[in-house]
Design an enzyme around this catalytic site. Structure first.
Site, mmCIF file in Angstrom:
data_model
loop_
_atom_site.group_PDB
_atom_site.id
_atom_site.type_symbol
_atom_site.label_atom_id
_atom_site.label_comp_id
_atom_site.label_asym_id
_atom_site.label_seq_id
_atom_site.Cartn_x
_atom_site.Cartn_y
_atom_site.Cartn_z
ATOM 1 N N ASN A 133 0.818 -1.232 0.000
ATOM 2 C CA ASN A 133 0.000 0.000 0.000
ATOM 3 C C ASN A 133 0.843 1.270 0.000
ATOM 4 O O ASN A 133 0.362 2.339 0.373
ATOM 5 C CB ASN A 133 -0.987 -0.016 1.175
ATOM 6 N N ARG A 140 2.916 6.350 11.937
ATOM 7 C CA ARG A 140 2.217 5.824 13.114
ATOM 8 C C ARG A 140 1.974 6.979 14.082
ATOM 9 O O ARG A 140 2.866 7.803 14.317
ATOM 10 C CB ARG A 140 3.043 4.739 13.819
ATOM 11 N N GLN A 149 -6.079 3.301 18.450
ATOM 12 C CA GLN A 149 -7.063 3.090 17.378
ATOM 13 C C GLN A 149 -8.071 2.030 17.767
ATOM 14 O O GLN A 149 -7.643 0.941 18.161
ATOM 15 C CB GLN A 149 -6.321 2.697 16.088
HETATM 16 P P1 NAD Z 1 10.252 0.921 4.583
HETATM 17 O O1 NAD Z 1 10.764 -0.156 5.455
HETATM 18 O O2 NAD Z 1 10.353 0.767 3.114
HETATM 19 O O3 NAD Z 1 10.981 2.303 4.971
HETATM 20 C C1 NAD Z 1 11.113 2.767 6.280
HETATM 21 C C2 NAD Z 1 12.340 3.674 6.336
HETATM 22 O O4 NAD Z 1 12.375 4.305 7.620
HETATM 23 C C3 NAD Z 1 13.657 2.895 6.191
HETATM 24 O O5 NAD Z 1 14.435 3.488 5.180
HETATM 25 C C4 NAD Z 1 14.312 3.047 7.559
HETATM 26 O O6 NAD Z 1 15.727 3.085 7.496
HETATM 27 C C5 NAD Z 1 13.732 4.372 8.020
HETATM 28 N N1 NAD Z 1 13.834 4.602 9.448
HETATM 29 C C6 NAD Z 1 13.659 3.718 10.468
HETATM 30 N N2 NAD Z 1 13.879 4.318 11.646
HETATM 31 C C7 NAD Z 1 14.187 5.603 11.371
HETATM 32 C C8 NAD Z 1 14.515 6.721 12.179
HETATM 33 N N3 NAD Z 1 14.634 6.604 13.515
HETATM 34 N N4 NAD Z 1 14.757 7.899 11.569
HETATM 35 C C9 NAD Z 1 14.710 7.999 10.225
HETATM 36 N N5 NAD Z 1 14.420 6.975 9.401
HETATM 37 C C10 NAD Z 1 14.163 5.787 9.977
HETATM 38 O O7 NAD Z 1 8.751 1.143 5.033
HETATM 39 P P2 NAD Z 1 7.565 1.865 4.225
HETATM 40 O O8 NAD Z 1 6.887 0.888 3.352
HETATM 41 O O9 NAD Z 1 8.092 3.120 3.632
HETATM 42 O O10 NAD Z 1 6.563 2.187 5.431
HETATM 43 C C11 NAD Z 1 6.959 3.046 6.485
HETATM 44 C C12 NAD Z 1 5.933 3.025 7.587
HETATM 45 O O11 NAD Z 1 4.730 3.654 7.139
HETATM 46 C C13 NAD Z 1 5.467 1.637 8.041
HETATM 47 O O12 NAD Z 1 6.366 1.047 8.950
HETATM 48 C C14 NAD Z 1 4.137 1.937 8.660
HETATM 49 O O13 NAD Z 1 4.289 2.263 10.020
HETATM 50 C C15 NAD Z 1 3.653 3.160 7.899
HETATM 51 N N6 NAD Z 1 2.514 2.842 7.001
HETATM 52 C C16 NAD Z 1 1.324 3.446 7.210
HETATM 53 C C17 NAD Z 1 0.240 3.136 6.407
HETATM 54 C C18 NAD Z 1 -1.097 3.815 6.586
HETATM 55 O O14 NAD Z 1 -2.112 3.302 6.119
HETATM 56 N N7 NAD Z 1 -1.156 4.956 7.219
HETATM 57 C C19 NAD Z 1 0.368 2.179 5.394
HETATM 58 C C20 NAD Z 1 1.618 1.611 5.171
HETATM 59 C C21 NAD Z 1 2.683 1.933 5.999
#
Ligand code: NAD
Length: 372
Positions: free
Chosen positions: A117, A256, A285
């Site tokens: 997503n 989040r 939530q």
């Molecule tokens: P991803 O794993 O591709 O990317 C996450 C990035 O965050 C990585 O590059 C990681 O190195 C970085 N990161 C981790 N800790 C960090 C920090 N302390 N400071 C800076 N960067 C940091 O994940 P993604 O697919 O891009 O998704 C990210 C997040 O989005 C998910 O973990 C989820 O919590 C959230 N999300 C929300 C929804 C929604 O419906 N609202 C849907 C999908 C994902």
């Protein structure tokens, strides 16, 4: 085998729309498939409190499937009661509802449908940035309410062009947000992430890495949060960090809710230090009726772009994460190795590099290109 599905109750909408797969009505489309194989399936939305169906059935479930939209919170305490649990599958992206360290101690696998997503969320982020910067919501409410008064709306409405935008986390979503912003001719695109983007990927969208988070937010007109929730990101946007943001800057968080301190954000919006805050994720939530993000408002009106957790659950996204969940489950049932991109923890260790910088096998895996 017992499979426990914790999903939200989609009510009449889910009865009318079978593509609302992430609901107890439509059960990710896997109910018949599991039954044909003789497995037991329990689907419930009742997840809170000691007497909940979730707590009752987790005790002997082998597989837990839940979505981040209505998560069954698998704390260490709940996990201790889950004697048969082998695998938790997140139908979506973001597995912070599971205590991942406790899962490692118990050798429980946690997998999610990576990438399912990320476009849906990135589009929502771009929309949220625009609706805050353009002061869309109060203007729309004015029209619905029968009014017509341009000046109070226009006084807090700006162009996205020539603004500095920064993302905390430049993984699949963060990168896609920046990609989608390039035609807006922003002044600069920035990112903060302990994992640097591959050089070519950074060059392709002309994004600059900033090594310190404080330094990045102090330069931004707009900050978007796109990192997972883990020990190092919980409460990251607290009063102190928000005070380092430019007066009038906008903050968008679809990652989040708990990454931001709820009261600190509301205070900053209410005082006008933040131009506004938007997102779909909440620290609890469903969010309680008196949550400060429901009522926060910029002194000039607006500045609130909150919606329920929905950015990653478009109909298109639901089809993808339902299919991906089935694949992960099928791999588990047939003993086939999971796609490493979908694994958060396995065999007592982190496989994903995204849940904080740590000294694990995941840190040694250099080959993964996170913008795929
Ligand atoms: P991803 O794993 O591709 O990317 C996450 C990035 O965050 C990585 O590059 C990681 O190195 C970085 N990161 C981790 N800790 C960090 C920090 N302390 N400071 C800076 N960067 C940091 O994940 P993604 O697919 O891009 O998704 C990210 C997040 O989005 C998910 O973990 C989820 O919590 C959230 N999300 C929300 C929804 C929604 O419906 N609202 C849907 C999908 C994902």
């Amino acid at each position: 085998m017992k499979v426990l599905l914790v999903l939200y109750d989609g009510g009449k909408a889910a009865e009318e729309e079978p593509r609302l797969l992430g609901t107890i009505q439509n059960k990710l489309g896997i109910a018949d498939w599991l039954k044909e194989q003789g497995h037991e399936l329990v689907a419930t939305a009742d997840k809170e409190g000691e007497g909940s169906e979730f707590k009752k059935h987790i005790v002997d479930a082998e597989v837990l499937i839940t979505t981040p939209f209505h998560p069954g919170y698998l704390t260490k305490e709940v996990m201790q009661t889950a004697k048969n649990l082998k695998i938790c599958i997140t139908a979506g992206v973001g597995s912070d509802h599971v205590d991942l360290n406790a899962a490692n101690e118990r050798n429980i696998t946690v997998a999610e449908v990576s990438g399912s997503n990320v476009v849906s969320v990135a589009e929502h982020v771009v929309m949220s940035i625009l609706l805050l910067v353009r002061n869309y919501t109060p203007a729309h409410e004015q029209i619905i309410g029968g009014g017509w008064d341009v000046a109070p709306m226009a006084r807090h409405s700006f162009d996205l062009e020539d603004k500095v935008v920064g993302t905390v986390g430049a993984g699949r979503i963060g990168y896609r947000v920046l990609q989608r912003l390039t035609p807006f001719d922003c002044k600069e695109l920035l990112y903060f992430d302990y994992a640097p983007l591959p050089e070519q990927a950074a060059k392709a969208i002309n994004v600059r890495r900033v090594e310190s988070l404080e330094e990045m937010v102090s330069q931004c007109d707009i900050v978007t949060v796109n990192c997972p929730l883990h020990e190092k990101t919980k409460g990251l946007f607290n009063k102190e960090l928000i005070s380092k943001m430019k007066p009038g800057a906008w903050l968008v968080n679809t990652a989040r809710g708990a990454i931001c301190d709820a009261q600190a954000v509301a205070d900053a919006v209410n005082s006008g230090h933040l131009g506004g805050y938007a997102g779909d994720v909440w620290n609890v939530q469903p969010a309680p009726k008196d949550h400060p993000w429901r009522s926060m408002k910029h002194p000039l009106g607006g500045g609130n772009g909150m919606v329920p957790h929905m950015s990653g659950t478009t109909i298109d996204a639901q089809l993808r994460y339902a299919e991906g969940t089935k694949t992960i489950l099928q791999n588990y049932l047939t003993g086939k190795a999971q796609d490493p991109a979908n694994l958060i923890v396995e065999n007592g260790d982190y496989v994903s590099k995204a849940y904080g910088k740590r000294d694990t096998k995941a840190e040694e895996r250099k080959e993964e290109v996170r913008t795929d």
